[in-house]
Design a protein around this motif. Sequence first.
Motif, short mmCIF file in Angstrom:
data_model
loop_
_atom_site.label_atom_id
_atom_site.label_comp_id
_atom_site.label_asym_id
_atom_site.label_seq_id
_atom_site.Cartn_x
_atom_site.Cartn_y
_atom_site.Cartn_z
N SER A 121 2.92 -23.91 3.16
CA SER A 121 4.15 -24.65 3.46
C SER A 121 4.23 -25.07 4.92
CB SER A 121 5.35 -23.76 3.15
OG SER A 121 5.27 -22.59 3.98
N GLY A 122 3.33 -24.56 5.77
CA GLY A 122 3.35 -24.89 7.19
C GLY A 122 3.95 -23.79 8.05
N LEU A 123 4.58 -22.80 7.43
CA LEU A 123 5.16 -21.69 8.21
C LEU A 123 4.06 -20.92 8.94
CD1 LEU A 123 7.72 -20.03 5.76
CD2 LEU A 123 8.25 -21.15 7.93
N VAL A 124 4.38 -20.46 10.15
CA VAL A 124 3.45 -19.60 10.89
C VAL A 124 4.15 -18.25 11.10
CG1 VAL A 124 2.14 -19.31 13.02
CG2 VAL A 124 2.45 -21.59 12.05
N LEU A 125 3.45 -17.18 10.74
CA LEU A 125 4.05 -15.85 10.81
C LEU A 125 3.21 -14.95 11.71
CD1 LEU A 125 4.53 -15.33 6.95
CD2 LEU A 125 6.17 -16.34 8.53
N HIS A 126 3.88 -14.07 12.45
CA HIS A 126 3.20 -13.09 13.28
C HIS A 126 3.61 -11.68 12.86
CE1 HIS A 126 2.25 -15.70 17.10
NE2 HIS A 126 1.56 -16.05 16.03
N ALA A 127 2.66 -10.76 12.91
CA ALA A 127 3.00 -9.35 12.63
C ALA A 127 1.98 -8.45 13.30
CB ALA A 127 3.00 -9.10 11.12
N SER A 128 2.37 -7.19 13.52
CA SER A 128 1.42 -6.22 14.08
C SER A 128 0.33 -5.91 13.06
CB SER A 128 2.13 -4.93 14.46
OG SER A 128 3.19 -5.21 15.33
N LEU A 129 0.71 -5.93 11.77
CA LEU A 129 -0.25 -5.58 10.72
C LEU A 129 -0.04 -6.49 9.50
CD1 LEU A 129 -2.41 -3.61 9.56
CD2 LEU A 129 -0.53 -2.18 8.75
N VAL A 130 -1.14 -7.02 8.98
CA VAL A 130 -1.08 -7.83 7.75
C VAL A 130 -1.80 -7.06 6.64
CG1 VAL A 130 -1.77 -9.98 6.62
CG2 VAL A 130 -0.99 -10.01 8.99
N VAL A 131 -1.11 -6.85 5.52
CA VAL A 131 -1.68 -6.10 4.40
C VAL A 131 -2.06 -7.10 3.30
CG1 VAL A 131 -1.31 -4.25 2.73
CG2 VAL A 131 -0.12 -4.19 4.94
N ALA A 132 -3.34 -7.12 2.92
CA ALA A 132 -3.79 -7.98 1.83
C ALA A 132 -3.70 -7.20 0.52
CB ALA A 132 -5.24 -8.42 2.07
N ALA A 133 -2.76 -7.62 -0.34
CA ALA A 133 -2.60 -6.99 -1.65
C ALA A 133 -2.65 -8.10 -2.69
CB ALA A 133 -1.28 -6.23 -1.72
N ASP A 134 -3.57 -9.07 -2.47
CA ASP A 134 -3.57 -10.27 -3.30
C ASP A 134 -4.62 -10.22 -4.41
OD1 ASP A 134 -5.39 -10.43 -1.22
OD2 ASP A 134 -5.22 -12.58 -0.92
N GLY A 135 -4.93 -9.00 -4.88
CA GLY A 135 -5.70 -8.85 -6.10
C GLY A 135 -7.20 -9.00 -5.94
N LYS A 136 -7.91 -8.90 -7.06
CA LYS A 136 -9.38 -8.80 -6.96
C LYS A 136 -10.04 -10.10 -6.51
CE LYS A 136 -10.52 -9.31 -11.85
NZ LYS A 136 -11.08 -8.66 -13.03
N LYS A 137 -9.32 -11.24 -6.65
CA LYS A 137 -9.89 -12.50 -6.13
C LYS A 137 -9.31 -12.81 -4.76
CE LYS A 137 -10.67 -14.49 -10.66
NZ LYS A 137 -9.97 -15.19 -11.72
N SER A 138 -8.95 -11.79 -4.01
CA SER A 138 -8.25 -11.91 -2.73
C SER A 138 -8.73 -13.06 -1.83
CB SER A 138 -8.40 -10.58 -1.97
OG SER A 138 -7.89 -10.70 -0.67
N VAL A 139 -7.82 -13.99 -1.57
CA VAL A 139 -8.10 -15.09 -0.65
C VAL A 139 -8.15 -14.56 0.79
CG1 VAL A 139 -7.11 -17.22 0.31
CG2 VAL A 139 -7.08 -16.84 -2.15
N LEU A 140 -7.26 -13.60 1.06
CA LEU A 140 -7.21 -13.04 2.42
C LEU A 140 -8.53 -12.36 2.78
CD1 LEU A 140 -4.30 -13.43 3.50
CD2 LEU A 140 -4.38 -11.03 4.05
N ARG A 141 -9.08 -11.64 1.81
CA ARG A 141 -10.38 -10.97 2.05
C ARG A 141 -11.43 -12.01 2.42
NH1 ARG A 141 -11.56 -8.52 -3.22
NH2 ARG A 141 -12.47 -10.55 -3.64
N ASP A 142 -11.42 -13.15 1.71
CA ASP A 142 -12.39 -14.22 2.02
C ASP A 142 -12.11 -14.81 3.40
OD1 ASP A 142 -13.46 -13.76 -0.44
OD2 ASP A 142 -12.55 -15.51 -1.41
N LEU A 143 -10.83 -15.06 3.69
CA LEU A 143 -10.49 -15.65 5.00
C LEU A 143 -10.89 -14.72 6.14
CD1 LEU A 143 -6.93 -17.11 4.24
CD2 LEU A 143 -9.02 -18.43 4.64
N LEU A 144 -10.87 -13.41 5.87
CA LEU A 144 -11.26 -12.44 6.91
C LEU A 144 -12.78 -12.26 6.97
CD1 LEU A 144 -8.51 -9.75 6.16
CD2 LEU A 144 -8.72 -11.07 8.28
N GLY A 145 -13.49 -12.92 6.05
CA GLY A 145 -14.96 -12.82 6.04
C GLY A 145 -15.46 -11.46 5.58
#
Length: 403
Positions: free
Chosen positions: A159-183
Amino acid sequence: MNETITTADIIVVGAGMVGSATALGFAQQGFSVILIEAFQPDTQFDAEHVDNRVSALTRASEKLLDDLGVWSDMRQMRVTAYSDMHVWDAEGAGSIHFDAAELAEPSLGHIVENHVTQLALWQAMMASDNVEVICPDTVVTVSRAEQDGDPISEVQLKSGLVLHASLVVAADGKKSVLRDLLGIDTQGWLYDQHALVATVTTATGHLYTAWQRFMPDGPLAFLPLSHNQDKDCSIVWSTTPEKAKQLLEMDAVEFCQALTVASEVRLGEITAVESRGVFPLELKHATTYIKEGFVLVGDAAHAIHPLAGQGVNLGFQDVEALIRLVKAARQQGRDIGGLRVLRQFERERKGSNMTMLAAMDGFKRLFSNRIKPVSMIRNAGLSLVDNAGPVKQFFVRYAMGLN
Ligand SMILES: Cc1cc2nc3c(=O)[nH]c(=O)nc-3n(C[C@H](O)[C@H](O)[C@H](O)COP(=O)(O)OP(=O)(O)OC[C@H]3O[C@@H](n4cnc5c(N)ncnc54)[C@H](O)[C@@H]3O)c2cc1C
């Protein structure tokens, strides 16, 4: 261009059972949380209809959900305690029976629709002042940035939103996009099995017992539901992809006959079936659970064969450990996204998850083996464990999460 940046202590990506429990748990500890979910959830409970996706929740998961304050809401919707478990080998006389009374426990665990767990967690989150839910939206980029001279995790949404946090938790399932983005890589393999799930009606009832028959093609489980006068069960029938497709396409009468035969009529004839679905099975384990400012939990970190119903239970153990360690780090004034605390989490959870992944993979291979000497040893082993009190108690307590 000036971006509007929203900041929280913790961002959780994915509002499945594991992500929702993570978000709620952190919020209850006073952390500010943003939860991002790709799909709008179904927020209605259907008292008439049982969902075909259920999980056998261990006593340890029950405790976590109770600590989060949602277990009583789940009980009010629909959960089924089971007191016994009966497992037998299709290729011999080996069998094993577990009984909650032998362990002086009220039950071995509960069969709960995933939707019930998710809905109770969702409702509790909506009532919390500390959780902001962004839904539907997805993460498109992740990075480490700086805010007031301190390192911070940055997440950009579709959507274009930018978010900041001390910790990001990837709980997006076995096809995790976040895991891929983190390499982060994964290890594992697709099983030669698909799981057919459905809700079925049995003629004699389930006796509040979880039944599991190991066949060479894969295990068939009947999980009891307190619905329709204790005659309904949710089934998980793991078999070859070809057979799963055939079972899915059969008409109801043909399917019920096939299931009656496959169950050796242990619960009487199968008289009705509804809501069949098929899921491919795989083993997947992330090579690491952490990067500075980021952590993987649940299926994003580890996906497992469902034969012993441990997947989400392992995820809930991740949640318990992560909240405990991050809370301690905050009390000690440490960076909650720093590698020191995240390494502690990984040390605690990775070995334990790996043990369960390897054990389930081993069971799957052992019970798929048709070689006669192997099946004889397997059958003898089952009966031996059944008669070996302390060993049996160790196994069942471990499976219940009471170790
Ligand atoms: C047939 C079968 C039977 C099973 N039986 C059991 C059992 O008896 N006991 C047990 O413990 N486990 C069981 N499991 C395993 C259990 O279902 C999983 O471990 C559990 O659902 C994983 O939960 P999760 O929250 O980690 O992931 P998911 O349930 O996959 O949730 C991930 C969430 O993230 C969202 N999402 C995905 N991508 C994005 C994105 N890019 N941005 C935002 N959101 C996103 C999804 O929409 C979803 O809501 C079984 C599994 C199968 C297949």
